[in-house]
Design an enzyme around this catalytic site. Structure first.
Site: not given
Ligand code: ADP
Length: 445
Positions: A165, A200-201, A275, A288, A292
């Site tokens: 984030g 991005e929107k 995701e 994205e 991992r």
């Protein structure tokens, strides 16, 4: 053949990995910083090597020290867990060149997927929808503003190399754009060493839905179903569940197929997560790929019965996938609550010594943790104390079981997020699936 794994991590995930290695008859080497001398993973591993002082940069991220630990213990492979070096392509490449098996995908894939702009491009080639936005890194604020007007406000500015984030800025109007853009660029530079950002929107009412995938070195890819991780604070997940609730079978199948297509397109060769942003009731967009093991993997293990760490090790050892898609069966519903050493109202970290604790158990309950009575939570690392995972026949049963388990959970000495989770398990928006990712920013629980 993998005989000895060095675990380049700490805390609950190091313990989690040691457990599977034991069951596979594989020896384990723990590494630790001086702050973690008494940690559970150090006690549980067959061998342990101190790699430096408390600061992560000098211990868990200290590649020369870790390579020395590999050398002196004669480990043949490294499991990076999550965080630290898990998505560091340079580290994976060093391991490859050094003849040490990196338990994750190849460095090439980590590098490609670590650049979110490149990842967007790669999946678009196989017609996986991406969040409407810029296709290139944007360097000039005026250009960013022009593109944002085209996309339509609100928009979200993100670091191309981002994670956790950091560097993300939501912008609601053109007036506040330039400031946010410059801040995002400088945060990206200081956190990731590259100032590249893209736009991005921003979808106010969206959910985080992700798909666990698994690919081997022979081109086979399967999925292990989806998870919802919409309950977040500052883009950090707090509660995860599998399968994602309130998604129609038609949309679910499309999301699962998109994930397998994306993983296949990049030649994905270990376990990973794709995701998506799901905008009820219809559209979903690639966000994205995480290359991992994820914190929330146990909810998928609960509903599939697959030990994901075991599969990671097998794939890294050059074995073929044991499963075809038809062999993966889904049963029931699982929920995970992250128990953090944080104030349950403000989420301010609360390090300190755990005077006493008792963890829940019983049917359908799993607690992954590395803490014990007398353990001191160091202020140096993240505040995750453990993960409480429950599995039930359906979502209602899982919620009831989670309530029961949270009532049993008792940690004395530090503040924990347990009370927050108790409230969430009784929250009607949670129960009825009004689970937007900005839920906590918008409402009082
Ligand atoms: P990071 O790699 O830093 O975790 P992500 O791109 O995965 O960043 O985004 C983190 C979270 O932010 C997502 O789970 C979602 O809740 C939110 N988010 C990201 N992009 C958007 C968007 N375009 N619209 C709404 N929410 C978003």
């Amino acid at each position: 053949m993998i005989h000895k794994v060095l675990i380049a991590n700490r805390g609950e995930i190091a313990v989690r990995i040691i457990r599977t290695c034991r069951e596979m008859g594989i020896k384990t080497v723990a590494i630790y910083s001086t702050a973690d001398k008494g940690a559970a993973h150090v006690r549980m591993a067959d061998q342990a090597v101190c790699v430096g002082p408390p600061a992560s940069a000098e211990s868990y991220l200290n590649v020369p020290s870790i390579l020395s630990a590999i050398e002196i213990t004669d480990a043949d492979s490294v499991h990076p867990g999550y965080g630290f070096l898990a998505e560091n392509p340079a580290f994976a490449e060093i391991c490859e060149n050094y003849g040490v098996k990196f338990i994750g995908p190849s460095s090439e894939i980590i590098r490609a997927m670590g650049d979110k702009i490149e990842a967007r491009r790669a999946v678009q080639k196989v017609k996986v929808p991406v969040v409407p936005g810029s296709d290139e890194a944007i360097t000039e604020e005026e250009e960013g503003l022009r593109i944002s007007k085209e996309i339509g406000f609100p928009v979200i500015i993100k670091a191309a190399a981002g994670g956790g984030g950091r560097g993300m800025k939501i912008v609601h109007s053109p007036a506040s754009f330039i400031n946010a853009f410059l801040t995002s660029q400088s945060e990206a530079l200081s956190a990731f060493g590259v100032p590249d950002v893209y736009i991005e929107k921003y979808f106010e009412h969206s959910r985080h839905v992700e798909v666990q995938v698994m690919g081997d070195r022979f081109g086979s890819v399967v999925h292990l179903g989806d998870r919802d991780c919409s309950v977040q604070r500052r883009h950090q997940k707090l509660i995860e569940e599998a399968p994602a609730p309130f998604v129609s079978a038609r949309i679910r199948n499309r999301i699962l197929k998109a994930a397998v297509d994306a993983a296949t397109a990049v030649g994905y060769n270990n376990v990973g997560t794709i995701e998506f942003l799901y905008v009820p009731d219809g559209e979903f967009y690639f966000l994205e790929m995480n290359t991992r093991i994820q914190v929330e993997h146990p909810v998928t293990e609960a509903i599939t019965g697959v030990d994901i760490v075991r599969e990671q090790i097998r794939i890294a050892d050059g074995k073929k996938l044991r499963f075809e898609q038809k062999d993966i069966h889904f049963h029931g519903h699982a929920i995970e609550c992250r128990i953090n050493a944080e104030d349950p109202e403000t989420f301010v970290p609360s390090p300190g010594t755990i005077r006493s604790c008792l963890f829940p158990g019983g049917f359908g309950v799993r607690m992954d943790t590395a803490v014990y009575p007398g353990y001191t939570v160091p202020p140096t690392y993240d505040s995750l104390l453990g993960k409480l995972i429950v599995h039930g026949e359906d979502r209602n049963e899982a919620i009831m079981r989670m309530r029961r388990a949270l009532d049993e959970l008792w940690i004395d000495g530090v503040k924990t997020t347990t009370e927050f989770h108790k409230k969430m398990m009784g929250n009607s928006d949670f129960a009825e699936g009004r689970l937007w990712t900005n839920f906590l920013a918008k409402s009082r629980v």
